[in-house]
Design a protein around this motif. Structure first.
Motif, PDB file in Angstrom:
ATOM      1  N   GLU A  43       0.837  -1.202   0.000  1.00  0.00           N
ATOM      2  CA  GLU A  43       0.000   0.000   0.000  1.00  0.00           C
ATOM      3  C   GLU A  43       0.874   1.255   0.000  1.00  0.00           C
ATOM      4  N   THR A  67       2.037   4.296  -3.137  1.00  0.00           N
ATOM      5  CA  THR A  67       1.903   5.755  -3.039  1.00  0.00           C
ATOM      6  C   THR A  67       3.137   6.490  -3.558  1.00  0.00           C
ATOM      7  N   GLN A 104       7.992   2.372  -7.566  1.00  0.00           N
ATOM      8  CA  GLN A 104       7.028   1.379  -7.116  1.00  0.00           C
ATOM      9  C   GLN A 104       7.500  -0.055  -7.320  1.00  0.00           C
TER      10      GLN A 104
END
Length: 195
Positions: free
Chosen positions: A85, A89, A95
């Motif tokens: 999670e 962001t 990522q």
């Protein structure tokens, strides 16, 4: 956003580690999830896990906030579950989590280069807790005694203090002593030459 655990003393930030206050990334600051649901960066978790006592049969890391124990895998802190999670962001280029591993007390990450055998293709940071330096043995004799004397290290202040005490004695205390002894401030007897 608050902490996942309502009893936590401090809310966690979605963008930074609550221990070092650095922003999460996909290398050394990868957000790692403890069993209590608190999230900290990989570097901080690795530092905490290297500081555990070595005589424990199984590495159990207490959470810095709630003290709930988390089992550290044999591969070390990099093998802990990553908070997907929080990773989601981050900017798109951060990522994708990079592969990290432990080599002793060093946290290692391979650079983007293709040469896996090149030692310069890896970057690492030492996460070991700093150890106090062992005191050196003092030399024998007078030099050894002086090296153990903390006052002797500051010899300039000792010389200045001695000079001030001498000046104090000569300017203030000697005339006071003279006045008490003779009853006046004329401590020098003047001899008058008669012609």
């Amino acid at each position: 956003p608050g902490s996942p655990n309502p009893t936590s003393p401090k809310p966690t930030s979605p963008v930074e580690c609550s221990i070092c206050f650095n922003t999460y990334d996909n290398t050394f600051k990868t957000p790692k999830l403890l069993q209590c649901s608190h999230v900290f960066c990989l570097e901080c978790v690795a530092r905490l896990s290297t500081g555990l006592p070595p005589n424990q049969p199984e590495d159990q890391l207490p959470c810095p906030f709630c003290r709930q124990l988390t089992s550290i895998p044999l591969e070390g802190a990099p093998a802990l579950k990553t908070s997907k999670e929080l990773l989601a962001t981050l900017p798109p280029e951060l990522q994708q989590e990079k592969v990290l591993w432990m080599e002793g007390t060093k946290l290692c990450c391979r650079r983007a280069s293709d040469d896996a055998e090149n030692p310069d293709s890896c970057i690492s940071i030492d996460v070991a807790m700093s150890k106090p330096e062992s005191p050196e043995a003092a030399p024998e004799g007078l030099r050894g005694r002086l090296s153990r004397c903390d006052v002797c290290d500051d010899w300039k202040r000792i010389v200045l203090l001695s000079a001030l005490i001498i000046i104090l004695f000569c300017i203030i205390l000697w005339p006071v002593q003279c006045a008490l002894k003779t009853g006046n401030l004329r401590c020098f007897t003047r001899t008058v030459a008669m012609s």
